[in-house]
Motif scaffolding. Structure first.
Motif, PDB file in Angstrom:
ATOM      1  N   ALA A   1      10.550  85.496  16.651  1.00 37.98           N
ATOM      2  CA  ALA A   1      10.868  84.102  16.987  1.00 37.98           C
ATOM      3  C   ALA A   1       9.679  83.367  17.575  1.00 37.98           C
ATOM      4  O   ALA A   1       9.501  82.166  17.350  1.00 37.98           O
ATOM      5  CB  ALA A   1      12.048  84.064  17.955  1.00 37.98           C
ATOM      6  N   VAL A   2       8.830  84.077  18.344  1.00 39.95           N
ATOM      7  CA  VAL A   2       7.678  83.425  18.980  1.00 39.95           C
ATOM      8  C   VAL A   2       6.746  82.846  17.921  1.00 39.95           C
ATOM      9  O   VAL A   2       6.196  81.752  18.081  1.00 39.95           O
ATOM     10  CB  VAL A   2       6.917  84.424  19.876  1.00 39.95           C
ATOM     11  N   GLY A   3       6.572  83.567  16.818  1.00 39.97           N
ATOM     12  CA  GLY A   3       5.702  83.083  15.754  1.00 39.97           C
ATOM     13  C   GLY A   3       6.348  82.041  14.869  1.00 39.97           C
ATOM     14  O   GLY A   3       5.664  81.353  14.113  1.00 39.97           O
ATOM     15  N   ARG A   4       7.688  81.904  14.951  1.00 39.97           N
ATOM     16  CA  ARG A   4       8.390  80.964  14.073  1.00 39.97           C
ATOM     17  C   ARG A   4       8.634  79.609  14.724  1.00 39.97           C
ATOM     18  O   ARG A   4       8.809  78.608  14.042  1.00 39.97           O
ATOM     19  CB  ARG A   4       9.740  81.553  13.637  1.00 39.97           C
ATOM     20  N   VAL A   5       8.709  79.595  16.059  1.00 42.29           N
ATOM     21  CA  VAL A   5       9.023  78.359  16.770  1.00 42.29           C
ATOM     22  C   VAL A   5       7.740  77.775  17.341  1.00 42.29           C
ATOM     23  O   VAL A   5       7.037  78.432  18.122  1.00 42.29           O
ATOM     24  CB  VAL A   5      10.042  78.620  17.904  1.00 42.29           C
TER      25      VAL A   5
ATOM     26  N   LYS B   1      12.894  87.035  28.681  1.00 43.17           N
ATOM     27  CA  LYS B   1      13.721  85.820  28.786  1.00 43.17           C
ATOM     28  C   LYS B   1      13.110  84.692  27.959  1.00 43.17           C
ATOM     29  O   LYS B   1      13.825  83.957  27.253  1.00 43.17           O
ATOM     30  CB  LYS B   1      13.817  85.402  30.267  1.00 43.17           C
ATOM     31  N   LYS B   2      11.783  84.528  28.035  1.00 42.67           N
ATOM     32  CA  LYS B   2      11.118  83.492  27.235  1.00 42.67           C
ATOM     33  C   LYS B   2      11.372  83.725  25.742  1.00 42.67           C
ATOM     34  O   LYS B   2      11.688  82.798  24.989  1.00 42.67           O
ATOM     35  CB  LYS B   2       9.606  83.509  27.492  1.00 42.67           C
ATOM     36  N   ILE B   3      11.220  84.984  25.316  1.00 34.68           N
ATOM     37  CA  ILE B   3      11.384  85.319  23.903  1.00 34.68           C
ATOM     38  C   ILE B   3      12.827  85.089  23.466  1.00 34.68           C
ATOM     39  O   ILE B   3      13.088  84.579  22.369  1.00 34.68           O
ATOM     40  CB  ILE B   3      10.952  86.784  23.664  1.00 34.68           C
ATOM     41  N   ASP B   4      13.781  85.444  24.312  1.00 28.26           N
ATOM     42  CA  ASP B   4      15.191  85.222  23.984  1.00 28.26           C
ATOM     43  C   ASP B   4      15.480  83.732  23.839  1.00 28.26           C
ATOM     44  O   ASP B   4      16.240  83.320  22.951  1.00 28.26           O
ATOM     45  CB  ASP B   4      16.077  85.836  25.071  1.00 28.26           C
ATOM     46  N   ASP B   5      14.860  82.922  24.682  1.00 30.19           N
ATOM     47  CA  ASP B   5      15.034  81.465  24.576  1.00 30.19           C
ATOM     48  C   ASP B   5      14.453  80.945  23.262  1.00 30.19           C
ATOM     49  O   ASP B   5      15.046  80.073  22.605  1.00 30.19           O
ATOM     50  CB  ASP B   5      14.358  80.759  25.754  1.00 30.19           C
ATOM     51  N   PHE B   6      13.280  81.471  22.870  1.00 33.13           N
ATOM     52  CA  PHE B   6      12.703  81.096  21.583  1.00 33.13           C
ATOM     53  C   PHE B   6      13.661  81.456  20.441  1.00 33.13           C
ATOM     54  O   PHE B   6      13.826  80.692  19.488  1.00 33.13           O
ATOM     55  CB  PHE B   6      11.362  81.799  21.353  1.00 33.13           C
ATOM     56  N   ASN B   7      14.276  82.625  20.549  1.00 33.25           N
ATOM     57  CA  ASN B   7      15.175  83.063  19.491  1.00 33.25           C
ATOM     58  C   ASN B   7      16.393  82.144  19.386  1.00 33.25           C
ATOM     59  O   ASN B   7      16.849  81.823  18.283  1.00 33.25           O
ATOM     60  CB  ASN B   7      15.624  84.500  19.751  1.00 33.25           C
ATOM     61  N   LYS B   8      16.913  81.718  20.538  1.00 35.30           N
ATOM     62  CA  LYS B   8      18.046  80.786  20.504  1.00 35.30           C
ATOM     63  C   LYS B   8      17.631  79.465  19.865  1.00 35.30           C
ATOM     64  O   LYS B   8      18.397  78.864  19.097  1.00 35.30           O
ATOM     65  CB  LYS B   8      18.561  80.557  21.925  1.00 35.30           C
ATOM     66  N   ASN B   9      16.414  79.026  20.178  1.00 37.48           N
ATOM     67  CA  ASN B   9      15.887  77.805  19.562  1.00 37.48           C
ATOM     68  C   ASN B   9      15.749  77.986  18.057  1.00 37.48           C
ATOM     69  O   ASN B   9      16.115  77.105  17.261  1.00 37.48           O
ATOM     70  CB  ASN B   9      14.529  77.474  20.194  1.00 37.48           C
TER      71      ASN B   9
ATOM     72  N   GLN C   1      17.441  80.073  16.142  1.00 34.24           N
ATOM     73  CA  GLN C   1      18.773  80.114  15.543  1.00 34.24           C
ATOM     74  C   GLN C   1      19.356  78.705  15.386  1.00 34.24           C
ATOM     75  O   GLN C   1      19.976  78.390  14.367  1.00 34.24           O
ATOM     76  CB  GLN C   1      19.699  80.963  16.417  1.00 34.24           C
ATOM     77  N   ARG C   2      19.134  77.871  16.412  1.00 36.71           N
ATOM     78  CA  ARG C   2      19.644  76.500  16.349  1.00 36.71           C
ATOM     79  C   ARG C   2      18.984  75.727  15.205  1.00 36.71           C
ATOM     80  O   ARG C   2      19.671  75.049  14.433  1.00 36.71           O
ATOM     81  CB  ARG C   2      19.387  75.798  17.685  1.00 36.71           C
ATOM     82  N   GLN C   3      17.655  75.861  15.097  1.00 39.10           N
ATOM     83  CA  GLN C   3      16.947  75.148  14.030  1.00 39.10           C
ATOM     84  C   GLN C   3      17.388  75.636  12.651  1.00 39.10           C
ATOM     85  O   GLN C   3      17.579  74.832  11.731  1.00 39.10           O
ATOM     86  CB  GLN C   3      15.442  75.320  14.188  1.00 39.10           C
ATOM     87  N   VAL C   4      17.524  76.952  12.503  1.00 38.65           N
ATOM     88  CA  VAL C   4      17.956  77.516  11.217  1.00 38.65           C
ATOM     89  C   VAL C   4      19.332  76.981  10.845  1.00 38.65           C
ATOM     90  O   VAL C   4      19.572  76.566   9.706  1.00 38.65           O
ATOM     91  CB  VAL C   4      17.975  79.058  11.280  1.00 38.65           C
ATOM     92  N   GLU C   5      20.244  76.958  11.806  1.00 36.36           N
ATOM     93  CA  GLU C   5      21.604  76.496  11.543  1.00 36.36           C
ATOM     94  C   GLU C   5      21.612  75.025  11.142  1.00 36.36           C
ATOM     95  O   GLU C   5      22.337  74.618  10.218  1.00 36.36           O
ATOM     96  CB  GLU C   5      22.472  76.720  12.788  1.00 36.36           C
TER      97      GLU C   5
END
Length: 576
Positions: free
Chosen positions: A289-293, A325-333, A335-339
């Motif tokens: 996620a860090v590399g995608r966001v 925690k930072k990485i998990d937040d990126f992942n949530k971001n 997921q939101r963008q993908v959706e």
């Protein structure tokens, strides 16, 4: 339209007779995987680390280890240059951790930023590395296609050592190359990811410098390799199967503070066992996620700090929790963008009355780090090629494509190479760059290719069933042997079973939004729990009291310290 069910051809009767120690469903699974003699079956069910091949069998590995060893001895400054995905991060971390073990610190690490330069070496990065006083560049998970950049490095007086696993181009860079796909390499297994190549490198280095803890080193990085191999969707056969099987075991007791923190923040830190599912759908998406966001990062080395790399490198538990925690937040971001993008494209498809043979959509508001994930979801939903792109202010569009059998992305794009600024990848996953002025021409060309290559019947998903399974065949012995088929993944997929004539006793929606279904089914006085995800609308034709044929995957789930056997529903047809 209903999915097409196809049951694999049954193994010969003599195969069942010759191997009576195993049940018929187990033998059918072995036969389907090409395991037809006792030795092959034993090696598959009981792999050992002794099955791994020596690093010395890789072309140039010994030379590469000697050159790095010489550089360490002479205290030459080195740069480790990786990639921003899970495989690149894990392979970089392995090399760095080994350097730290032996007390060598005259090096720097470069994890490129997808949004500032992109994948692989660039001439700008080469110049930056040179300004840092580097003499040797070690690339991991990249480099094999960077002939121009390698030449630029050599012109500046630097030496490049390439450790890659991608398919090489016709013209190789003028550097020492370790890549099992290069001409002249006779390494017996051709599907290692870059992290496994880095693992082989540190083994060769340890041997070269006579590192005193080589036996421990052989087992130390297996959790990293398992994560990278599953994340890169490499086939789980041969060496990969061995490395992943033992790597998942190591993940249970990992000593890496970052991985422990990531497992905790993902809600799976207390599990007794980890499977390919937990890596592929929980761990790897967070590391990726860090590399995608797109985000701003504090300046660290010459490159900006990569949170996922820092997570794997830290030895401090509190720091690990912060990174996780930072990485998990990126992942949530992410997921939101993908959706959001997926829903936008789905609505456009609905408005046009259904998908074309090739799905082709883009927008300037869409992130180029996300479009590949969206393309994959659309391909899975509609079972046809999907090209999704992000338009930029510079007049070009950057995109990713995912495809199905019969539509080879590399071959198709090569037919219209004049339309693309750049394109490449694999038959079913590729990237491309287009000038915006060519978008409509490309759309038209791809649709023509879709009409030519894809027949209507081929656009209906096929469910391949490995074996019929009866309730009485699901015994403790069956389950003990079935577990040995793990880890599941590419080339060793989760077995899909068919159970005919089961009765639906109970059925109810579950989940936060009530979009999953939980069923209880019975046959021959045995009762089973069935879970079906995101399927309330799809399975609206089912009801309690109905007799159905079930297609499913077996799942062992943990809940409150106990293990449960569930069926994960793939498809269901009412008995006619």
């Amino acid at each position: 339209m209903e999915n097409i069910w196809k049951i694999k051809a049954q193994a010969p009767e003599e195969f069942f007779i010759q191997n009576k120690d195993y049940s018929r469903p187990i033998l059918q699974l072995l036969w389907n995987r090409g395991l037809k003699d006792g030795e092959a079956i034993e090696r598959f069910l009981q792999p050992t680390l002794a099955d791994l091949f020596s690093p010395d069998l890789m072309l140039n590995m010994t030379k590469g280890a000697k050159r790095i060893s010489q550089g360490i001895k002479n205290n030459e400054r080195m740069a480790i240059f990786g990639d921003y995905d899970t495989d690149g991060i894990c392979s970089s971390a392995i090399v760095v951790k080994f350097f730290q073990k032996i007390g060598f610190d005259n090096f720097d690490v470069f994890i490129p930023n997808r949004f500032k330069g992109g994948y692989g070496l660039t001439e700008e990065k080469v110049r930056e590395i040179h300004q840092d006083g580097v003499k040797i560049i070690i690339t991991v998970d990249c480099g094999i296609t960077d002939a121009v950049e390698v030449r630029a490095a050599k012109d500046l007086g630097m030496e490049v050592l390439i450790f890659d696993h991608h398919l090489p181009p016709a013209v190789l860079p003028g550097a020492l190359i370790v890549d099992v796909h290069q001409p002249g390499d006779s390494y017996p297994f051709k599907y290692l990811v870059a992290t496994a190549v880095a693992y082989k490198l540190v083994q060769a280095l340890a041997q070269e410098i006579n590192f005193p803890f080589q036996d421990n080193l052989a087992k130390e990085f297996l959790d990293f390799i398992a994560i990278a191999t599953i994340a890169d969707v490499a086939p789980l056969l041969g060496e990969n199967r061995t490395l992943v099987k033992f790597g998942l075991e190591q993940l249970k007791r990992t000593s890496n503070p970052g991985l422990r923190a990531l497992l905790d923040v993902a809600g799976i830190g207390d599990r007794k066992n980890y499977t390919s599912y937990h890596v592929g759908f929980v761990i790897a998406p967070r590391l990726n996620a860090v590399g995608r966001v797109e985000h701003t990062t504090p300046s660290g080395r010459i490159e900006d700090t990569d949170y996922s790399f820092e997570l794997l490198m830290t030895e401090n538990d509190n720091e690990a929790k912060v990174w996780a925690k930072k990485i998990d937040d990126f992942n949530k971001n992410r997921q939101r963008q993908v959706e959001e993008i997926y829903n936008s494209v789905s609505e456009s498809i609905r408005q046009q009355g259904g998908p074309e043979k090739v799905i082709f959509f883009g927008d300037s508001k869409w992130s180029k780090g996300i479009v590949g994930v969206v393309a994959g979801k659309l391909k899975d939903k509609w079972h046809r090629p999907a090209f999704i792109y992000s338009q930029t202010e510079e007049g070009i569009s950057l995109g990713s494509a995912r495809s199905v059998a019969g539509f080879n992305l590399v071959e198709v794009m090569a037919k219209a190479s004049q339309l693309f600024v750049e394109c490449g990848g694999h038959s079913e996953a590729a990237g491309f760059t287009l000038k915006n002025e060519n978008l409509e021409k490309c759309h038209q060309f791809l649709e023509e290719q879709g009409e030519l290559l894809l027949k209507d019947e081929g656009l209906v998903p096929m469910v391949e069933i490995e074996s019929v399974l009866e309730p009485e065949e699901i015994t403790d012995k069956f389950w003990d042997i079935f577990r040995q088929f793990e880890p599941f993944g590419k080339a060793n997929p989760d077995p899909v079973f068919l159970m005919t004539g089961v009765l639906i006793d109970k059925m109810r929606p579950v989940g936060k939004n009530g979009n999953h279904l939980k069923l209880t089914v019975t046959k021959n006085r045995r009762s089973f729990n069935v879970i079906s995800f995101n399927s309330v609308e799809k399975l609206s034709h089912l009801n309690e009291g109905l007799q159905v044929d079930l297609v499913f995957i077996l799942r062992e789930n943990e809940w409150q310290g106990r293990n449960y056997l569930d069926f994960e529903l793939v498809d269901a047809h009412p008995v006619k």
